[in-house]
Design an enzyme around this catalytic site. Sequence first.
Site, PDB file in Angstrom:
ATOM      1  N   GLU A  45      -4.018  -8.277  -2.463  1.00  0.00           N
ATOM      2  CA  GLU A  45      -3.144  -8.191  -1.292  1.00  0.00           C
ATOM      3  C   GLU A  45      -2.567  -6.797  -1.134  1.00  0.00           C
ATOM      4  O   GLU A  45      -2.293  -6.102  -2.125  1.00  0.00           O
ATOM      5  CB  GLU A  45      -1.979  -9.184  -1.370  1.00  0.00           C
ATOM      6  N   THR A  46      -2.399  -6.427   0.127  1.00  0.00           N
ATOM      7  CA  THR A  46      -1.601  -5.269   0.503  1.00  0.00           C
ATOM      8  C   THR A  46      -0.390  -5.786   1.275  1.00  0.00           C
ATOM      9  O   THR A  46      -0.538  -6.605   2.189  1.00  0.00           O
ATOM     10  CB  THR A  46      -2.409  -4.285   1.373  1.00  0.00           C
TER      11      THR A  46
END
Length: 269
Positions: A45-46
């Site tokens: 995830e970002t």
Amino acid sequence: MIEMHVIDAFADKPFRGNPAAVCLLERFPSDQWLQQVAMEMNLSETAFLSPQKDGSFRLRWFTPTVEVDLCGHATLASAHYLWETGRVDRKQALTFHTLSGQLTASASEDGWIRLDFPVDQIAETEAPDRLADALGGAVPRFVGTNQLDLLVELDLEEAVRELKPNFAIMAELGVRGVLVTARSQDERYDFASRCFFPALGIDEDPVTGSAHCALAPYWRDKLGKDRMTAIQSSARTGVLRLALVDDRLHIHGQAVTVLKGSLLHLPAK
């Protein structure tokens, strides 16, 4: 330039736990740009943060392929980022507005971070066709669902560690992810797990805070404990302290910054 940090969440030293990129923006640009940045970072995830007038933050999470509704490790990384950079005083609790509603984070004196997340109950279900093939031949003792993911309990922690999934088959099971778990044989931990999300472009997520919203109440019912310590037995490994309080789960973890940089290509105005 836009500042970008990579932070190992649920880790007490670099190169453990689950890395998340954290990006602070004055306002959110197009979804396409956010997705492109997440694809470029190519991490589970970002996290994208945007400050609000009341001192809270909007928070969104993107895998390399899709936006997700809830993410524990990138929320932990976001809190660590805001306190470490001095944008928020560490004594001040953080409020995040997300697709899963309002989430909070607070810092403890021992360096751990507490996240306040919703609880996600598991109901027993029939095993999908080819589940055993997706698990590389492992035989479940229990299969349940929270309507998005499957929770699969195996007899032994060793079987969880040695699992060799077939990700192509797993991606076709019709679920978002598969959470594989067993009671821990190590007295330091109550249970162990590994989490797989090939349908989201993540074959194995190294440490999945949000998965414990389902794992924690499941193991509470089996062990009769509201407070537990969990280990996620991926190659990177991560430790989570868990406390169930009413219909909420307090997830405690640590974080370490491993990279600080700048994103040079800005979104179009």
